[in-house]
Design a protein around this motif. Structure first.
Motif, mmCIF file in Angstrom:
data_model
loop_
_atom_site.group_PDB
_atom_site.id
_atom_site.type_symbol
_atom_site.label_atom_id
_atom_site.label_comp_id
_atom_site.label_asym_id
_atom_site.label_seq_id
_atom_site.Cartn_x
_atom_site.Cartn_y
_atom_site.Cartn_z
ATOM 1 N N ALA A 73 -8.162 -11.330 5.285
ATOM 2 C CA ALA A 73 -9.775 -11.028 4.829
ATOM 3 C C ALA A 73 -9.945 -9.885 5.300
ATOM 4 O O ALA A 73 -11.509 -9.544 5.191
ATOM 5 C CB ALA A 73 -10.623 -11.960 5.651
ATOM 6 N N ALA A 74 -8.863 -8.887 6.343
ATOM 7 C CA ALA A 74 -9.395 -7.935 7.133
ATOM 8 C C ALA A 74 -9.317 -6.713 5.974
ATOM 9 O O ALA A 74 -8.030 -6.927 5.424
ATOM 10 C CB ALA A 74 -8.498 -7.624 8.037
ATOM 11 N N PRO A 75 -9.974 -4.964 6.223
ATOM 12 C CA PRO A 75 -9.443 -4.418 5.212
ATOM 13 C C PRO A 75 -8.148 -3.549 5.654
ATOM 14 O O PRO A 75 -7.622 -3.589 6.683
ATOM 15 C CB PRO A 75 -10.128 -2.873 5.892
ATOM 16 C CG PRO A 75 -11.963 -4.373 6.792
ATOM 17 C CD PRO A 75 -10.841 -5.004 7.457
ATOM 18 N N LEU A 76 -7.427 -3.249 5.143
ATOM 19 C CA LEU A 76 -5.869 -3.130 4.575
ATOM 20 C C LEU A 76 -6.083 -2.012 4.342
ATOM 21 O O LEU A 76 -6.268 -1.698 3.376
ATOM 22 C CB LEU A 76 -4.757 -3.972 4.139
ATOM 23 C CG LEU A 76 -4.775 -5.338 4.479
ATOM 24 C CD1 LEU A 76 -4.249 -6.490 4.199
ATOM 25 C CD2 LEU A 76 -3.880 -5.763 5.939
ATOM 26 N N THR A 79 -8.357 -2.017 1.296
ATOM 27 C CA THR A 79 -9.295 -3.351 0.206
ATOM 28 C C THR A 79 -10.426 -3.151 0.250
ATOM 29 O O THR A 79 -10.959 -4.126 -0.310
ATOM 30 C CB THR A 79 -8.439 -4.350 1.023
ATOM 31 O OG1 THR A 79 -8.490 -4.722 2.023
ATOM 32 C CG2 THR A 79 -6.685 -3.998 0.276
ATOM 33 N N ASP A 80 -11.343 -1.881 1.418
ATOM 34 C CA ASP A 80 -12.952 -2.748 1.118
ATOM 35 C C ASP A 80 -13.293 -2.508 0.096
ATOM 36 O O ASP A 80 -14.483 -2.750 -0.504
ATOM 37 C CB ASP A 80 -13.238 -2.294 2.793
ATOM 38 C CG ASP A 80 -13.446 -2.695 3.776
ATOM 39 O OD1 ASP A 80 -13.625 -3.660 3.646
ATOM 40 O OD2 ASP A 80 -13.868 -2.155 4.857
ATOM 41 N N SER A 81 -12.606 -1.182 -0.784
ATOM 42 C CA SER A 81 -12.625 -0.707 -2.228
ATOM 43 C C SER A 81 -12.901 -1.903 -2.715
ATOM 44 O O SER A 81 -12.971 -0.807 -4.124
ATOM 45 C CB SER A 81 -12.367 1.108 -2.317
ATOM 46 O OG SER A 81 -12.737 1.223 -0.772
ATOM 47 N N MET A 82 -12.313 -2.595 -3.483
ATOM 48 C CA MET A 82 -11.947 -3.654 -3.980
ATOM 49 C C MET A 82 -13.031 -4.207 -4.238
ATOM 50 O O MET A 82 -13.841 -4.622 -3.830
ATOM 51 C CB MET A 82 -10.604 -4.728 -3.855
ATOM 52 C CG MET A 82 -9.596 -4.265 -3.418
ATOM 53 S SD MET A 82 -8.348 -5.492 -2.964
ATOM 54 C CE MET A 82 -6.787 -5.039 -3.476
ATOM 55 N N VAL A 126 4.796 3.767 -0.536
ATOM 56 C CA VAL A 126 3.910 3.031 -0.299
ATOM 57 C C VAL A 126 3.812 2.303 0.962
ATOM 58 O O VAL A 126 4.747 1.646 1.480
ATOM 59 C CB VAL A 126 4.254 2.636 -1.310
ATOM 60 C CG1 VAL A 126 2.701 0.464 -1.329
ATOM 61 C CG2 VAL A 126 3.485 2.641 -2.841
ATOM 62 N N THR A 127 2.721 2.207 1.405
ATOM 63 C CA THR A 127 2.529 2.097 3.331
ATOM 64 C C THR A 127 1.139 1.321 3.167
ATOM 65 O O THR A 127 -0.022 1.167 2.837
ATOM 66 C CB THR A 127 2.475 3.114 3.998
ATOM 67 O OG1 THR A 127 4.124 3.766 3.960
ATOM 68 C CG2 THR A 127 2.733 2.747 5.197
ATOM 69 N N VAL A 128 1.678 0.196 3.726
ATOM 70 C CA VAL A 128 0.841 -0.724 4.614
ATOM 71 C C VAL A 128 0.461 -0.764 5.720
ATOM 72 O O VAL A 128 2.770 -1.666 6.163
ATOM 73 C CB VAL A 128 -0.595 -2.174 3.823
ATOM 74 C CG1 VAL A 128 -0.929 -3.155 4.528
ATOM 75 C CG2 VAL A 128 -0.620 -1.845 2.417
ATOM 76 N N PRO A 129 0.660 -0.651 6.943
ATOM 77 C CA PRO A 129 1.280 -0.951 8.126
ATOM 78 C C PRO A 129 0.832 -2.086 8.771
ATOM 79 O O PRO A 129 2.565 -2.046 9.225
ATOM 80 C CB PRO A 129 -0.317 0.168 9.296
ATOM 81 C CG PRO A 129 -0.392 0.951 8.279
ATOM 82 C CD PRO A 129 -0.896 0.052 6.961
#
Length: 286
Positions: free
Chosen positions: A198-201, A217-220, A269-272
């Motif tokens: 639920a948090a921005p990734l 993901t806030d831009s979705m 492709v990276t998401v920490p």
């Protein structure tokens, strides 16, 4: 937990990633022959017990990693889900009231560190970095406020696309999205208890080290929860099903001139909170 599937010699197995290696959970938990079987039987507690204090059986660098779920029942992909991507198309259209979607076949994906393939019929292979949700609890008509409770975890995808083949028909992108081994999923599934969905990734995609995509993901336009709510209006999501949730701006097709992938390129492709999915590009073997 981080769960992955892999091939070692002639054997396909799955396990938990610890200390730079993999604990073979298929051997320790024979009732669960695949990650999907673990999800279907809600076996996460058994997996955690089996992993506790265990030493790796194989090194990550000694095996071929496969997509974490090797046998998903459904792979549902979301198109144009980042708000600024709609403007990127420059067609004057308004943002859609409902998600755009299509499906992909499992054979169109490889795992982490396995090359993706450019088909001989096109030189327009493109990258699309995405976050992929893996369903753990089945459901139909799931309200958004309960949707994330149905997610087992998340992984990463390079939703490789052959651009000219998505334009072969008026309302059809299927063929350009499903060339064998044109995309990748991995490197592992991070379980939902270790990531706040639920948090921005922040998602970044690089080609040969150059940042091409960078957004959160806030831009979705449609959140993870809203996607699940909408999808389950018409179909039941089952354990192991995957939702590829859309890609940010910056795909190669949007440059002038376009910047297609060529053999020798390396896409990351990276998401920490999840990791990095890495794949080189080769021409499809003849």
């Amino acid at each position: 937990m981080r769960l992955t599937s892999y091939r070692s010699g002639d054997t396909v197995s799955w396990g938990g990633v610890v200390d730079g290696g993999i604990v073979d959970l298929r051997k320790r938990l024979p009732d669960y022959p695949t990650v999907r079987a673990l999800l279907e039987d809600d076996g996460f507690d058994d997996a955690r017990v089996a992993l506790y204090g265990a030493d790796p059986d194989v090194g990550l660098d000694t095996v071929t990693l496969l997509p974490p779920v090797t046998d998903p029942g459904k792979i549902i992909c979301i198109g144009v889900n980042y708000a600024n991507r709609n403007a990127e198309y420059r067609d004057g259209s308004q943002e859609a009231p409902y998600p755009s979607m299509f499906v992909r076949f499992p054979g169109s994906f490889v795992g982490h560190r396995t090359p993706i393939e450019r088909p001989p019929v096109s030189d327009q292979l493109d990258y699309e970095g995405e976050i992929a949700l893996v369903i753990g609890t089945p459901g139909r008509r799931i309200p958004a406020e309960r949707a994330l409770g149905h997610v087992a975890g998340a992984t990463l995808a390079n939703e490789g696309t052959v651009r000219d083949w998505v334009r072969h028909a008026k309302f059809n992108v299927t063929q350009g999205k499903n060339f064998d081994r044109s995309g990748a999923i991995g490197p592992w599934l991070v379980t939902a208890d270790e990531i706040d969905l639920a948090a921005p990734l922040r998602l970044t995609t690089t080609v040969n080290g150059e940042v091409r995509q960078d957004d959160t993901t806030d831009s979705m336009m449609f959140s993870f929860a809203r996607l699940i709510e909408y999808i389950t209006t018409f179909t039941t999501l089952k354990p192991g099903d995957m939702i590829l949730t859309g890609t940010p701006t910056g795909a190669g097709a949007r440059f002038d001139p376009p910047r297609w992938l060529v053999p020798g390129d390396v896409v990351e492709v990276t998401v920490p909170e999840i990791g990095t999915l890495t794949n080189a590009v080769i021409d499809e073997p003849k």
